[in-house]
Design a protein around this motif. Structure first.
Motif, PDB file in Angstrom:
ATOM      1  N   GLY A  12     -16.229  29.669  72.974  1.00  0.00           N
ATOM      2  CA  GLY A  12     -15.613  28.383  72.627  1.00  0.00           C
ATOM      3  C   GLY A  12     -15.201  28.269  71.168  1.00  0.00           C
ATOM      4  O   GLY A  12     -15.056  27.171  70.636  1.00  0.00           O
ATOM      5  N   LYS A  13     -14.962  29.391  70.512  1.00  0.00           N
ATOM      6  CA  LYS A  13     -14.645  29.387  69.075  1.00  0.00           C
ATOM      7  C   LYS A  13     -13.381  28.565  68.765  1.00  0.00           C
ATOM      8  O   LYS A  13     -13.376  27.746  67.850  1.00  0.00           O
ATOM      9  CB  LYS A  13     -14.475  30.836  68.553  1.00  0.00           C
ATOM     10  N   SER A  14     -12.329  28.777  69.555  1.00  0.00           N
ATOM     11  CA  SER A  14     -11.069  28.064  69.293  1.00  0.00           C
ATOM     12  C   SER A  14     -11.217  26.566  69.560  1.00  0.00           C
ATOM     13  O   SER A  14     -10.740  25.741  68.772  1.00  0.00           O
ATOM     14  CB  SER A  14      -9.943  28.599  70.181  1.00  0.00           C
ATOM     15  N   LEU A  27      -7.309  32.990  64.743  1.00  0.00           N
ATOM     16  CA  LEU A  27      -6.902  34.348  64.381  1.00  0.00           C
ATOM     17  C   LEU A  27      -6.099  35.041  65.491  1.00  0.00           C
ATOM     18  O   LEU A  27      -5.079  35.684  65.213  1.00  0.00           O
ATOM     19  CB  LEU A  27      -8.150  35.165  64.034  1.00  0.00           C
ATOM     20  N   ASP A  28      -6.534  34.866  66.733  1.00  0.00           N
ATOM     21  CA  ASP A  28      -5.807  35.498  67.850  1.00  0.00           C
ATOM     22  C   ASP A  28      -4.360  34.987  67.922  1.00  0.00           C
ATOM     23  O   ASP A  28      -3.428  35.764  68.139  1.00  0.00           O
ATOM     24  CB  ASP A  28      -6.493  35.208  69.198  1.00  0.00           C
ATOM     25  N   GLN A  29      -4.205  33.674  67.728  1.00  0.00           N
ATOM     26  CA  GLN A  29      -2.840  33.105  67.774  1.00  0.00           C
ATOM     27  C   GLN A  29      -1.985  33.630  66.636  1.00  0.00           C
ATOM     28  O   GLN A  29      -0.812  33.943  66.813  1.00  0.00           O
ATOM     29  CB  GLN A  29      -2.899  31.584  67.659  1.00  0.00           C
ATOM     30  N   PHE A  51      -4.721  47.395  66.980  1.00  0.00           N
ATOM     31  CA  PHE A  51      -5.022  45.959  66.997  1.00  0.00           C
ATOM     32  C   PHE A  51      -6.046  45.619  65.921  1.00  0.00           C
ATOM     33  O   PHE A  51      -5.897  44.643  65.182  1.00  0.00           O
ATOM     34  CB  PHE A  51      -5.549  45.534  68.381  1.00  0.00           C
ATOM     35  N   ARG A  52      -7.086  46.452  65.807  1.00  0.00           N
ATOM     36  CA  ARG A  52      -8.138  46.181  64.812  1.00  0.00           C
ATOM     37  C   ARG A  52      -7.583  46.225  63.396  1.00  0.00           C
ATOM     38  O   ARG A  52      -8.052  45.520  62.510  1.00  0.00           O
ATOM     39  CB  ARG A  52      -9.304  47.163  64.969  1.00  0.00           C
ATOM     40  N   LYS A  53      -6.590  47.072  63.173  1.00  0.00           N
ATOM     41  CA  LYS A  53      -5.980  47.141  61.827  1.00  0.00           C
ATOM     42  C   LYS A  53      -5.273  45.826  61.508  1.00  0.00           C
ATOM     43  O   LYS A  53      -5.425  45.270  60.422  1.00  0.00           O
ATOM     44  CB  LYS A  53      -4.972  48.293  61.753  1.00  0.00           C
ATOM     45  N   GLY A  72     -11.606  36.309  66.619  1.00  0.00           N
ATOM     46  CA  GLY A  72     -11.700  36.934  67.940  1.00  0.00           C
ATOM     47  C   GLY A  72     -13.082  37.582  68.064  1.00  0.00           C
ATOM     48  O   GLY A  72     -13.702  37.929  67.047  1.00  0.00           O
ATOM     49  N   GLY A  73     -13.545  37.736  69.282  1.00  0.00           N
ATOM     50  CA  GLY A  73     -14.896  38.260  69.502  1.00  0.00           C
ATOM     51  C   GLY A  73     -15.165  39.620  68.880  1.00  0.00           C
ATOM     52  O   GLY A  73     -16.305  39.972  68.589  1.00  0.00           O
ATOM     53  N   GLY A  74     -14.091  40.384  68.639  1.00  0.00           N
ATOM     54  CA  GLY A  74     -14.276  41.737  68.111  1.00  0.00           C
ATOM     55  C   GLY A  74     -14.171  41.833  66.600  1.00  0.00           C
ATOM     56  O   GLY A  74     -14.142  42.943  66.044  1.00  0.00           O
ATOM     57  N   SER A 111      -4.790  36.952  79.235  1.00  0.00           N
ATOM     58  CA  SER A 111      -3.688  37.670  78.574  1.00  0.00           C
ATOM     59  C   SER A 111      -4.013  38.091  77.140  1.00  0.00           C
ATOM     60  O   SER A 111      -3.381  38.984  76.598  1.00  0.00           O
ATOM     61  CB  SER A 111      -2.405  36.850  78.608  1.00  0.00           C
ATOM     62  N   ASN A 112      -4.979  37.408  76.509  1.00  0.00           N
ATOM     63  CA  ASN A 112      -5.352  37.903  75.177  1.00  0.00           C
ATOM     64  C   ASN A 112      -6.732  38.559  75.198  1.00  0.00           C
ATOM     65  O   ASN A 112      -7.379  38.697  74.174  1.00  0.00           O
ATOM     66  CB  ASN A 112      -5.242  36.801  74.106  1.00  0.00           C
ATOM     67  N   ARG A 113      -7.180  38.934  76.394  1.00  0.00           N
ATOM     68  CA  ARG A 113      -8.518  39.528  76.503  1.00  0.00           C
ATOM     69  C   ARG A 113      -8.518  40.839  77.299  1.00  0.00           C
ATOM     70  O   ARG A 113      -9.120  40.929  78.365  1.00  0.00           O
ATOM     71  CB  ARG A 113      -9.468  38.532  77.145  1.00  0.00           C
ATOM     72  N   PRO A 114      -7.905  41.858  76.760  1.00  0.00           N
ATOM     73  CA  PRO A 114      -7.872  43.140  77.465  1.00  0.00           C
ATOM     74  C   PRO A 114      -9.256  43.756  77.642  1.00  0.00           C
ATOM     75  O   PRO A 114      -9.448  44.604  78.509  1.00  0.00           O
ATOM     76  CB  PRO A 114      -6.987  44.023  76.573  1.00  0.00           C
ATOM     77  N   LEU A 115     -10.231  43.312  76.840  1.00  0.00           N
ATOM     78  CA  LEU A 115     -11.571  43.900  76.948  1.00  0.00           C
ATOM     79  C   LEU A 115     -12.448  43.136  77.933  1.00  0.00           C
ATOM     80  O   LEU A 115     -13.646  43.384  78.024  1.00  0.00           O
ATOM     81  CB  LEU A 115     -12.228  43.963  75.566  1.00  0.00           C
ATOM     82  N   ALA A 116     -11.818  42.237  78.686  1.00  0.00           N
ATOM     83  CA  ALA A 116     -12.595  41.471  79.659  1.00  0.00           C
ATOM     84  C   ALA A 116     -12.145  41.772  81.084  1.00  0.00           C
ATOM     85  O   ALA A 116     -12.217  40.928  81.956  1.00  0.00           O
ATOM     86  CB  ALA A 116     -12.447  39.979  79.359  1.00  0.00           C
ATOM     87  N   GLN A 128     -23.922  45.327  72.458  1.00  0.00           N
ATOM     88  CA  GLN A 128     -23.743  46.080  71.199  1.00  0.00           C
ATOM     89  C   GLN A 128     -23.470  45.161  70.007  1.00  0.00           C
ATOM     90  O   GLN A 128     -23.828  45.454  68.880  1.00  0.00           O
ATOM     91  CB  GLN A 128     -22.510  46.978  71.284  1.00  0.00           C
ATOM     92  N   ARG A 129     -22.768  44.066  70.273  1.00  0.00           N
ATOM     93  CA  ARG A 129     -22.329  43.223  69.152  1.00  0.00           C
ATOM     94  C   ARG A 129     -23.345  42.204  68.674  1.00  0.00           C
ATOM     95  O   ARG A 129     -23.199  41.674  67.578  1.00  0.00           O
ATOM     96  CB  ARG A 129     -21.039  42.483  69.546  1.00  0.00           C
ATOM     97  N   GLN A 130     -24.364  41.921  69.513  1.00  0.00           N
ATOM     98  CA  GLN A 130     -25.345  40.879  69.134  1.00  0.00           C
ATOM     99  C   GLN A 130     -25.859  41.045  67.716  1.00  0.00           C
ATOM    100  O   GLN A 130     -25.925  40.102  66.950  1.00  0.00           O
ATOM    101  CB  GLN A 130     -26.583  40.939  70.045  1.00  0.00           C
TER     102      GLN A 130
END
Ligand code: S3P
Length: 162
Positions: A12-14, A27-29, A51-53, A72-74, A111-116, A128-130
């Protein structure tokens, strides 16, 4: 007040950023407007590394400003971003259990969550991210069972009382 919201997809960050103030950067937008395509398309065409760059470049630009930033979560995947977050004093980690987040993710636009796309892989990422989220957070807010109003109040109270 410059607050940076971090946390996994679906936290719920946004939504919370928009309720916290007027000068908000999602940031994603911002990334999507810069790359001119949905994040999922960019991943498919250019890779996650590219993308990370872009994400890192834009994050370093906006972190200087006195805005509320929904990341973004990453964002914590990149070491430079982790260093910048650790140096910042108003980082809020919106957290929850994985199953709650996954339910929200699949009810949402992918559409903005390819890792899901895959639950097991997403759960591995979550685990891993916790440690990264926790290490850079100045405030941790549990979001399950809470309304956006309650979450916003918790964040505002934290810095009002200091
Ligand atoms: C990502 C999360 C997404 C977006 C991109 C990568 C991640 O943002 O930046 O798909 O690696 O967790 P949200 O957390 O806003 O969904």
């Amino acid at each position: 007040m410059s607050i940076i919201l971090i946390g996994f997809m679906g936290a719920g960050k946004s939504t919370i950023a928009k309720r916290l103030g007027k000068e908000v950067v999602d940031l994603d937008q911002l990334i999507e407007s810069r790359i001119g395509m949905p994040i999922a398309d960019f991943f498919a065409e250019f890779s996650e590394l590219e993308f990370r760059k872009v994400e890192n470049e834009i994050f370093q630009e906006v972190i200087e400003k006195d805005w509320i930033i929904a990341t973004g979560g990453g964002i914590v995947e990149n070491e430079k971003n982790r260093t910048a977050l650790a140096a910042h004093s108003q980082v809020v980690y919106l957290t929850s259990d994985f199953d709650t987040l996954w339910q929200r993710i699949i009810n949402d636009d992918l559409s903005n969550r390819p890792l899901a796309q895959d639950k097991t892989k997403a759960k591995d990422l979550f685990e891993q991210r916790q440690k990264y989220y926790e290490a850079v957070a100045d405030l941790v807010v549990e979001v399950a069972q809470k309304s956006p109003e309650e979450i916003v109040a918790e964040i505002q109270n934290k810095w009002r009382n200091e």
